[in-house]
Scaffold this motif. Sequence first.
Motif, PDB file in Angstrom:
ATOM      1  N   GLY A  68      19.747 -14.478 -41.977  1.00  0.00           N
ATOM      2  CA  GLY A  68      18.669 -15.444 -42.210  1.00  0.00           C
ATOM      3  C   GLY A  68      18.848 -16.762 -41.498  1.00  0.00           C
ATOM      4  O   GLY A  68      18.094 -17.709 -41.744  1.00  0.00           O
ATOM      5  N   ALA A  69      19.837 -16.841 -40.604  1.00  0.00           N
ATOM      6  CA  ALA A  69      20.098 -18.119 -39.931  1.00  0.00           C
ATOM      7  C   ALA A  69      18.915 -18.550 -39.072  1.00  0.00           C
ATOM      8  O   ALA A  69      18.511 -19.724 -39.097  1.00  0.00           O
ATOM      9  CB  ALA A  69      21.359 -18.011 -39.082  1.00  0.00           C
ATOM     10  N   VAL A  70      18.364 -17.620 -38.308  1.00  0.00           N
ATOM     11  CA  VAL A  70      17.250 -17.981 -37.421  1.00  0.00           C
ATOM     12  C   VAL A  70      16.013 -18.337 -38.236  1.00  0.00           C
ATOM     13  O   VAL A  70      15.345 -19.355 -37.987  1.00  0.00           O
ATOM     14  CB  VAL A  70      16.954 -16.827 -36.449  1.00  0.00           C
ATOM     15  CG1 VAL A  70      15.682 -17.130 -35.642  1.00  0.00           C
ATOM     16  CG2 VAL A  70      18.122 -16.602 -35.513  1.00  0.00           C
ATOM     17  N   ARG A  71      15.697 -17.509 -39.219  1.00  0.00           N
ATOM     18  CA  ARG A  71      14.507 -17.751 -40.032  1.00  0.00           C
ATOM     19  C   ARG A  71      14.563 -19.116 -40.718  1.00  0.00           C
ATOM     20  O   ARG A  71      13.610 -19.902 -40.665  1.00  0.00           O
ATOM     21  CB  ARG A  71      14.369 -16.645 -41.085  1.00  0.00           C
ATOM     22  CG  ARG A  71      13.117 -16.798 -41.962  1.00  0.00           C
ATOM     23  CD  ARG A  71      13.019 -15.693 -43.005  1.00  0.00           C
ATOM     24  NE  ARG A  71      14.048 -15.805 -44.038  1.00  0.00           N
ATOM     25  CZ  ARG A  71      15.114 -15.034 -44.124  1.00  0.00           C
ATOM     26  NH1 ARG A  71      15.308 -14.068 -43.222  1.00  0.00           N
ATOM     27  NH2 ARG A  71      16.013 -15.193 -45.089  1.00  0.00           N
ATOM     28  N   ASN A  72      15.678 -19.411 -41.355  1.00  0.00           N
ATOM     29  CA  ASN A  72      15.809 -20.699 -42.043  1.00  0.00           C
ATOM     30  C   ASN A  72      15.952 -21.862 -41.071  1.00  0.00           C
ATOM     31  O   ASN A  72      15.519 -22.977 -41.358  1.00  0.00           O
ATOM     32  CB  ASN A  72      17.005 -20.656 -42.996  1.00  0.00           C
ATOM     33  CG  ASN A  72      16.737 -19.771 -44.203  1.00  0.00           C
ATOM     34  OD1 ASN A  72      15.853 -20.045 -45.001  1.00  0.00           O
ATOM     35  ND2 ASN A  72      17.498 -18.690 -44.327  1.00  0.00           N
ATOM     36  N   GLY A  73      16.558 -21.590 -39.907  1.00  0.00           N
ATOM     37  CA  GLY A  73      16.635 -22.639 -38.891  1.00  0.00           C
ATOM     38  C   GLY A  73      15.262 -23.036 -38.390  1.00  0.00           C
ATOM     39  O   GLY A  73      14.976 -24.224 -38.161  1.00  0.00           O
ATOM     40  N   ILE A  74      14.370 -22.050 -38.236  1.00  0.00           N
ATOM     41  CA  ILE A  74      12.999 -22.346 -37.806  1.00  0.00           C
ATOM     42  C   ILE A  74      12.261 -23.146 -38.881  1.00  0.00           C
ATOM     43  O   ILE A  74      11.547 -24.112 -38.579  1.00  0.00           O
ATOM     44  CB  ILE A  74      12.254 -21.029 -37.500  1.00  0.00           C
ATOM     45  CG1 ILE A  74      12.839 -20.364 -36.256  1.00  0.00           C
ATOM     46  CG2 ILE A  74      10.763 -21.286 -37.303  1.00  0.00           C
ATOM     47  CD1 ILE A  74      12.270 -18.989 -35.967  1.00  0.00           C
ATOM     48  N   LYS A  75      12.452 -22.761 -40.145  1.00  0.00           N
ATOM     49  CA  LYS A  75      11.796 -23.493 -41.235  1.00  0.00           C
ATOM     50  C   LYS A  75      12.277 -24.950 -41.282  1.00  0.00           C
ATOM     51  O   LYS A  75      11.483 -25.870 -41.477  1.00  0.00           O
ATOM     52  CB  LYS A  75      12.076 -22.801 -42.565  1.00  0.00           C
ATOM     53  CG  LYS A  75      11.374 -21.451 -42.719  1.00  0.00           C
ATOM     54  CD  LYS A  75      11.702 -20.813 -44.071  1.00  0.00           C
ATOM     55  CE  LYS A  75      10.987 -19.475 -44.225  1.00  0.00           C
ATOM     56  NZ  LYS A  75      11.314 -18.827 -45.534  1.00  0.00           N
ATOM     57  N   ALA A  76      13.589 -25.126 -41.117  1.00  0.00           N
ATOM     58  CA  ALA A  76      14.121 -26.493 -41.118  1.00  0.00           C
ATOM     59  C   ALA A  76      13.549 -27.303 -39.959  1.00  0.00           C
ATOM     60  O   ALA A  76      13.192 -28.482 -40.120  1.00  0.00           O
ATOM     61  CB  ALA A  76      15.644 -26.461 -41.044  1.00  0.00           C
ATOM     62  N   ALA A  77      13.450 -26.675 -38.789  1.00  0.00           N
ATOM     63  CA  ALA A  77      12.908 -27.374 -37.619  1.00  0.00           C
ATOM     64  C   ALA A  77      11.452 -27.758 -37.836  1.00  0.00           C
ATOM     65  O   ALA A  77      11.017 -28.858 -37.464  1.00  0.00           O
ATOM     66  CB  ALA A  77      13.059 -26.503 -36.379  1.00  0.00           C
ATOM     67  N   LYS A  78      10.683 -26.864 -38.457  1.00  0.00           N
ATOM     68  CA  LYS A  78       9.273 -27.177 -38.723  1.00  0.00           C
ATOM     69  C   LYS A  78       9.133 -28.341 -39.700  1.00  0.00           C
ATOM     70  O   LYS A  78       8.248 -29.185 -39.542  1.00  0.00           O
ATOM     71  CB  LYS A  78       8.568 -25.936 -39.275  1.00  0.00           C
ATOM     72  CG  LYS A  78       8.324 -24.848 -38.240  1.00  0.00           C
ATOM     73  CD  LYS A  78       7.571 -23.667 -38.843  1.00  0.00           C
ATOM     74  CE  LYS A  78       7.254 -22.614 -37.776  1.00  0.00           C
ATOM     75  NZ  LYS A  78       6.537 -21.457 -38.354  1.00  0.00           N
ATOM     76  N   GLU A  79      10.004 -28.382 -40.702  1.00  0.00           N
ATOM     77  CA  GLU A  79       9.968 -29.514 -41.634  1.00  0.00           C
ATOM     78  C   GLU A  79      10.297 -30.817 -40.921  1.00  0.00           C
ATOM     79  O   GLU A  79       9.701 -31.866 -41.202  1.00  0.00           O
ATOM     80  CB  GLU A  79      10.955 -29.272 -42.783  1.00  0.00           C
ATOM     81  CG  GLU A  79      10.603 -28.116 -43.699  1.00  0.00           C
ATOM     82  CD  GLU A  79       9.333 -28.355 -44.491  1.00  0.00           C
ATOM     83  OE1 GLU A  79       8.902 -29.510 -44.602  1.00  0.00           O
ATOM     84  OE2 GLU A  79       8.762 -27.362 -45.002  1.00  0.00           O
TER      85      GLU A  79
END
Length: 486
Positions: free
Chosen positions: A102-113
């Motif tokens: 889940g590193a990529v998925r959560n990394g994308i969410k963090a970047a969007k925030e």
Amino acid sequence: MKRLAISGSVLALALGSAPARADTLQEALTDAYINNPTLEAARANQRATDETVQIQRAQGLPNVNASGNYIEFVKNSPNSFTAPERRLQFGPDLSIPVYNGGAVRNGIKAAKERVEAGRADLRATESAVFSQVVAAYMDVLRGQALVALSANQVDVLTVNLEATSDRFEIGDLTRTDVAQSESRLAVAQGDLQTARATLIQAREEYIALVGEAPTDLQPPPPLPGLPATGGVAVDAALENNPDLVAARERARAAGFDVAVAGSGRLPSVSLFAGADYTDYFDTLAGGAGGVSQRETTANAGVQLNIPIFQGGLPAARQRQAQAFETAALEQVIATERNVIAQTRSLYSNWQASLAIIESSQAAVDAATLSLEGVRAENSIGNRTILDVLNAEQELLSARVQLVTARRNAYVAGFALLAAMGRAEARDLGLGDEGVLYDPLENYQRVSGRVWDWDRDPEPIATSTSTVTIPAPTAEIPAIEETSDTP
């Protein structure tokens, strides 16, 4: 709901008759919106933040590499009977991430925030620049009014000194009366020089913010959307204040960072494929017949990586991320406190300025009547020259206080709107000028762009220099002397 406007009658002391061409506050804000370097830099920083989403997304996309080598075997093993003398080998390799905890998925969410937080920061910068422009605009108007008032006071005291000297010559007044008039005139001349220096400083600040020199600034329009109560202002600020919005978005991003850090202890799965072409240049097995001197190979498979022990690294990273999230959550509370305190303070300052306007107007009216009465009584010998000078000084002080109070009320009102999140380009009608900058356009432009050689034009500064703008002076438009109350 109260509406705030600067009365043109006070500023008429500095502006005089209506000019053929005039600058408005709307034009100043538009110029700053287009040409302010601080705002342009903030937009560029936001465009850089937009790229973090694509950077995170790229880690979950297929990766293709090609490698090759050429080798001259200078000395082979004597026990190797098939070793070639030289070899050329090259081929592509494909890797496709399937699961990484889940590193990529959560990394994308963090970047969007963080992109959302950056947009809120851009709003805050926009409001801050506009607040500075409004303050500079009002400072120029106040400076012009104070120069006009000071110049008028010098003229009045010059006439008083001449009259006092004439009456001294005929023995109607004493040398003391003349000295008092001379003293007040000298002080007024010093005040005029101070007012001129202050006006020049205000015009310089205006140029630095707007990029253009101020010319015949007009009284600004009423401020829209001012709150009826302090509670209404605080409620709006808690919902729309850009600094608070940014803090909340960063706290949410920090929560996703914790999940990214924890993914380091989970298995990862990827697919791979590769191909190689090899050429031995007829040197394999001494070039013996029947031995293939060229070959092509291919492979494909699944790679599984299961972390077993990493010296506590994933746990340390996750604890670190949790500490950062805690700090971000505390920052939300701190920002919320500051927003509440700032909004309440600005509302109080705005209300106080409105009250000062009323009292200052009353003081001007009273001082005007007082001066007329003292002059009349002086003409029949019931008042001294000092009484006249004091009455003139009181009227000047009341007028200065009124001009300053009106400036402070407008600036405080605009700052209150900024704290409430209502002092941005769309709120000020700049959209009607067709100049609105939409950060979403750049985000959509770069989203999904996966070509490695894609790039933007060479960076250039779009804000214009103010080197060629002449140094401002303290000159103000000519005015006609009037007995109207300012």
